[in-house]
Design an enzyme around this catalytic site. Structure first.
Site, mmCIF file in Angstrom:
data_model
loop_
_atom_site.group_PDB
_atom_site.id
_atom_site.type_symbol
_atom_site.label_atom_id
_atom_site.label_comp_id
_atom_site.label_asym_id
_atom_site.label_seq_id
_atom_site.Cartn_x
_atom_site.Cartn_y
_atom_site.Cartn_z
ATOM 1 N N SER A 29 0.851 -1.180 0.000
ATOM 2 C CA SER A 29 0.000 0.000 0.000
ATOM 3 C C SER A 29 0.890 1.233 0.000
ATOM 4 C CB SER A 29 -0.906 0.007 1.232
ATOM 5 O OG SER A 29 -1.772 1.128 1.220
ATOM 6 N N HIS A 75 -2.594 7.295 -4.589
ATOM 7 C CA HIS A 75 -2.740 6.173 -3.659
ATOM 8 C C HIS A 75 -2.831 4.888 -4.460
ATOM 9 C CE1 HIS A 75 -5.816 3.254 -2.135
ATOM 10 N NE2 HIS A 75 -4.978 3.216 -1.124
ATOM 11 N N ASN A 109 -3.027 0.389 -3.758
ATOM 12 C CA ASN A 109 -2.985 -0.776 -2.891
ATOM 13 C C ASN A 109 -3.207 -2.015 -3.742
ATOM 14 O OD1 ASN A 109 -4.772 -2.907 -1.265
ATOM 15 N ND2 ASN A 109 -3.444 -1.847 0.200
ATOM 16 N N VAL A 110 -2.363 -3.024 -3.544
ATOM 17 C CA VAL A 110 -2.568 -4.335 -4.178
ATOM 18 C C VAL A 110 -2.405 -5.381 -3.085
ATOM 19 C CG1 VAL A 110 -1.999 -3.775 -6.564
ATOM 20 C CG2 VAL A 110 -0.156 -4.278 -4.982
ATOM 21 N N ARG A 111 -3.269 -6.392 -3.084
ATOM 22 C CA ARG A 111 -3.298 -7.278 -1.934
ATOM 23 C C ARG A 111 -3.866 -8.651 -2.304
ATOM 24 N NH1 ARG A 111 -6.951 -3.434 -2.145
ATOM 25 N NH2 ARG A 111 -9.160 -3.964 -2.038
ATOM 26 N N HIS A 130 -5.740 7.703 -16.439
ATOM 27 C CA HIS A 130 -6.754 6.686 -16.741
ATOM 28 C C HIS A 130 -6.361 5.851 -17.956
ATOM 29 C CE1 HIS A 130 -10.171 7.145 -13.965
ATOM 30 N NE2 HIS A 130 -9.706 8.373 -13.797
ATOM 31 N N HIS A 160 -20.772 11.605 3.212
ATOM 32 C CA HIS A 160 -21.236 12.659 4.107
ATOM 33 C C HIS A 160 -21.104 14.040 3.483
ATOM 34 C CE1 HIS A 160 -16.932 12.306 4.775
ATOM 35 N NE2 HIS A 160 -16.912 13.474 5.358
#
Length: 293
Positions: A90, A104, A106-108, A138, A168
């Protein structure tokens, strides 16, 4: 199912990204190895107060546990209580120059007995919007996935737009990217390939934007706006981000989980951008879920 291959890939990915971004900054990422009492551990690479990066973190973790936390089993009650292991990389890069966007990724991979899945993605959070940067970002993600399955990019983009949305405030966090979770399509090797394609796309997607914007002149106004928009980033990470919730609920290392936080943030409840200004453009129609490519 070859978890060793996944681990080796992730360790190499962390090293490659930290080495290149450190070279761009002219500094070396620090290295902090840690162990988790419940099982496993990781390596956290941090760079702070650089010339390019105000705070940057690239974290690898491979953690294990005897039973799953609620955030991991809420959508799959059949695996509640099982032993598990999760491994991933991450990263978050918060630049000094407000004209360089935050990124940002993240690979998991997650395993609980005979149940496994991959997840990942990356997204871009500009402070000042440039359409050519968004199209490049993109387009790079799309082109990375096309050889595996042309249907993946539009599917993952839609998921990303929905996920990185501050409910929110009723506004997107940034201009999105790709996001996927619980991914098993095509079997282990194919799903692993999708994760690798995502991880390998980070530098080609981000570096050209960095090089294009890093020398742009800025002043107090731009830094103030950057800090204001970073407040939205923090709100998402603390209120909505599943990875933050999983890490804290599973007894993860707090410093590594929260390395994504920007170092300078501002909340201003009464601030409104001047109509027609670059700041107003970013906070209105520019951030809505466009089809950039």
């Amino acid at each position: 199912m070859n978890i060793d291959a996944v681990r080796n890939y992730l360790l190499g990915l962390q090293e490659t990204i930290a080495a290149e971004m450190g070279r761009q900054d002219g500094r070396t990422f620090g290295r902090d190895e840690w162990e988790r009492p419940e099982g496993g551990g990781g390596i956290t690479r941090i760079l702070e107060n650089g010339t390019l990066l105000e705070r940057a973190g690239v974290g690898f973790s491979h953690v294990k546990g005897a039973s799953l936390p609620p955030s991991a089993s809420v959508h799959r009650p059949e695996i509640a209580g099982r032993p598990w292991e999760a491994l991933g990389v991450s990263l978050v890069f918060h630049p000094v120059n407000p004209y360089v966007p935050t990124v940002h990724m993240n690979v998991r991979c997650f395993v609980a007995g005979d149940v496994w899945w991959f997840g990942g993605g990356m997204d871009l959070t500009p402070y000042y919007g440039f359409e050519e940067d968004c199209v490049h970002f993109h387009g790079t993600l799309r082109d990375a996935l096309i050889p595996l399955d042309p249907a993946l990019y539009p599917r993952f983009k839609k998921t990303c737009d929905a996920y990185f949305f501050l409910k929110h405030r009723r506004e997107p966090r940034g201009i999105g990217g790709t996001f996927f979770d619980d991914f098993t399509l095509g079997g282990f090797d194919h799903a692993f390939g999708v994760m690798r394609a995502t991880g390998d796309a980070l530098l080609p997607a981000y570096l050209p934007i960095v090089k294009r914007r890093r020398e742009a002149a800025y002043g107090t106004r731009e830094r103030d706006f950057q800090a204001y928009r970073r407040g939205r980033y923090v709100e998402f990470n603390l209120v909505w981000d599943r990875g933050t919730l999983f890490g804290l609920q599973s007894g993860g290392r707090t410093e590594s989980i929260l390395m994504s936080m920007p170092p300078v943030v501002s909340w201003r409840y009464d601030w409104k951008p001047e109509p027609g200004s670059p700041e107003a453009r970013l906070t209105s129609d520019f951030l809505t879920g466009k089809d950039w490519v």
